[in-house]
Design an enzyme around this catalytic site. Structure first.
Site, PDB file in Angstrom:
ATOM      1  CB  THR A  41      -0.917   0.001   1.240  1.00 25.34           C
ATOM      2  OG1 THR A  41      -1.859  -1.042   1.086  1.00 25.34           O
ATOM      3  CG2 THR A  41      -1.639   1.310   1.421  1.00 25.34           C
ATOM      4  CE1 TYR A  55      -5.877   0.658   0.177  1.00 22.02           C
ATOM      5  CE2 TYR A  55      -4.085  -0.312  -1.091  1.00 22.02           C
ATOM      6  CZ  TYR A  55      -4.768  -0.161   0.097  1.00 22.02           C
ATOM      7  OH  TYR A  55      -4.342  -0.839   1.214  1.00 22.02           O
ATOM      8  CB  THR A 121       0.256  -3.489   6.168  1.00 24.03           C
ATOM      9  OG1 THR A 121      -0.980  -3.602   5.451  1.00 24.03           O
ATOM     10  CG2 THR A 121       0.826  -2.094   6.051  1.00 24.03           C
ATOM     11  CG  ASP A 122      -2.475  -7.576   3.543  1.00 19.76           C
ATOM     12  OD1 ASP A 122      -3.079  -7.841   2.491  1.00 19.76           O
ATOM     13  OD2 ASP A 122      -2.806  -6.643   4.322  1.00 19.76           O
ATOM     14  CE  LYS A 194      -3.113  -4.806   8.048  1.00 23.85           C
ATOM     15  NZ  LYS A 194      -3.122  -4.944   6.569  1.00 23.85           N
ATOM     16  CD  GLU A 315      -5.701 -27.494  27.369  1.00 27.11           C
ATOM     17  OE1 GLU A 315      -5.892 -26.872  28.431  1.00 27.11           O
ATOM     18  OE2 GLU A 315      -6.393 -28.478  27.010  1.00 27.11           O
TER      19      GLU A 315
HETATM   20  N1  DAS Z   1      -2.560  -5.717   0.042  1.00 29.99           N
HETATM   21  C1  DAS Z   1      -1.847  -5.097   1.141  1.00 29.99           C
HETATM   22  C2  DAS Z   1      -0.402  -5.553   1.112  1.00 29.99           C
HETATM   23  O1  DAS Z   1       0.261  -5.391   0.083  1.00 29.99           O
HETATM   24  C3  DAS Z   1      -1.825  -3.633   1.075  1.00 29.99           C
HETATM   25  C4  DAS Z   1      -1.035  -3.086   2.231  1.00 29.99           C
HETATM   26  O2  DAS Z   1      -1.641  -2.889   3.259  1.00 29.99           O
HETATM   27  O3  DAS Z   1       0.177  -2.896   2.123  1.00 29.99           O
HETATM   28  O4  DAS Z   1       0.027  -6.029   2.135  1.00 29.99           O
END
Ligand code: DAS
Length: 358
Positions: A41, A55, A121-122, A194, A315
């Site tokens: 992103t 986007y 970020t994923d 995250k 467990e």
């Molecule tokens: N699709 C997500 C990624 O590329 C967009 C982001 O949050 O960076 O991880």
């Protein structure tokens, strides 16, 4: 008649030359930070300035990212490389090996002081943890992303990139392991995850806490990780062209063995069980995991809860089942450590030591 203007001109020239030399000296003293761009992103673009979902990620190149933040030039001697350009949900072992080898090659150079990796970020938490285990340098490596595309009102990418470069060029970050810097906060690769699908404060280190802040143009550290990382690890990917296949099977009410059996049939060498609670094994799942173990698949008991220690022999009787427990690593990070462990050993005793060490 002409002598006086000539003298003035010459004095002016000398002043300009001195100022230019001073500026060059000042720049030469700035840390040398290389930005490795991978997509996400932070490199994304939306149709309008209010497009913060829907986007396109991974469209803006590293040169444009650097150009969009001219303030970078005041805090570091910055250069950029586009290692690849993907949305990070598509990150894979091939990209990780390419990135890790490039990071290690650059950090081995005396004229590189730190590295920033721009990333989606994923899976930023996974790439950061993988690098935390395979980077062979004490120099700072900072992974950075953004939750809003570069075209959005109040895009968080530029300030996140600025803070990441500040941190990567700092002495304070030396020896701290791979760091994730977003939202003015510094988190350790091992604990960061995250926690929100869309907000800019999404990255947290649940319960164990972040390492510090980036405030007032500098990083402020308040703690450091006690687990081994970077130079202290036994993992080396320099000669690897592939990584063992390790998968995750998620448990929930009414779960059956189908997913586990399918993953084993597909060739998993290791399997992380994302159990409920303290890594509990549902009755319908236990035989499938036990059978996988007997067929040589290394099993790690983790938990979908995301915080807390998965206790050995809690467990389940791990000694009897010959399973490993994940300590506090969430399933996606336990998978990474198990994958690297399998490049060194298949001994569950040795692998359990690794989960208690890294
Ligand atoms: N699709 C997500 C990624 O590329 C967009 C982001 O949050 O960076 O991880």
């Amino acid at each position: 008649m002409y002598l006086k203007p000539m003298r003035t001109l010459f004095a002016l020239f000398l002043c300009l030359f001195a100022l230019a030399a001073q500026a060059q000296t000042a720049t030469a003293k700035l840390p040398r930070v290389v930005i490795l761009a991978t997509g996400g992103t932070i490199a994304g673009t939306g149709a309008t300035s209010t497009t913060t979902v829907g986007y396109t990620a991974a469209t803006v190149g590293v040169d444009a990212l650097i150009k969009a933040v001219p303030e970078l030039q005041k805090v570091a001697q910055v250069s950029g490389e586009q290692v690849f350009q993907i949305a990070s949900e598509n990150m894979g072992n091939e990209q990780w090996l390419l990135l890790a080898k490039r990071v290690n090659a650059l950090l081995a150079k005396p004229d590189v002081d730190g590295i920033v990796i721009t990333h989606g970020t994923d899976t930023i938490e996974e790439t950061a943890y993988f690098l935390n285990l395979v980077v062979k340098s004490r120099k700072p490596v900072v992974v950075v992303g953004a939750m809003r595309p570069s075209t959005a009102i109040s895009a968080d990418g530029p300030i996140n990139l600025y803070n990441a470069v500040l941190t990567a060029g700092s002495q304070e970050a030396v020896g701290k392991g791979v760091l994730v810097v977003l939202n003015d906060q510094i988190n350790a690769a091992r604990e960061v995850t995250k926690t929100n699908t869309v907000t800019t404060d999404t990255f947290k280190s649940p319960e164990l806490g972040m390492l510090g802040y980036v405030v007032g143009n500098q990083p402020h550290f308040y703690r450091a990780s006690t687990r081994k990382h970077t130079l202290e690890t036994e993992f080396d990917v320099s000669n690897l062209t592939a990584l063992p296949q390790v998968d995750i099977a998620y448990s929930y009410a009414n779960v059956g063995p189908a997913a586990i059996n399918a993953l084993v049939a597909a060739g998993a060498k290791g399997l992380v069980h994302a159990g409920v609670g303290d890594g509990s094994l549902p009755t319908k799942v236990r035989p499938a995991l036990s059978s996988a173990r007997k067929n040589g698949v290394v099993i790690v008991r983790s938990s979908r809860v995301g915080q807390g220690i998965v206790a050995r022999n809690g467990e389940a009787n791990d000694d009897e089942l010959d399973f490993v427990v994940s300590d506090t690593l969430n399933p996606q990070k336990a998978r990474i450590l198990l994958m690297l462990a399998l490049t060194k050993t298949t001994s569950t005793k040795d692998i359990q030591r690794m989960f208690s060490t890294y």
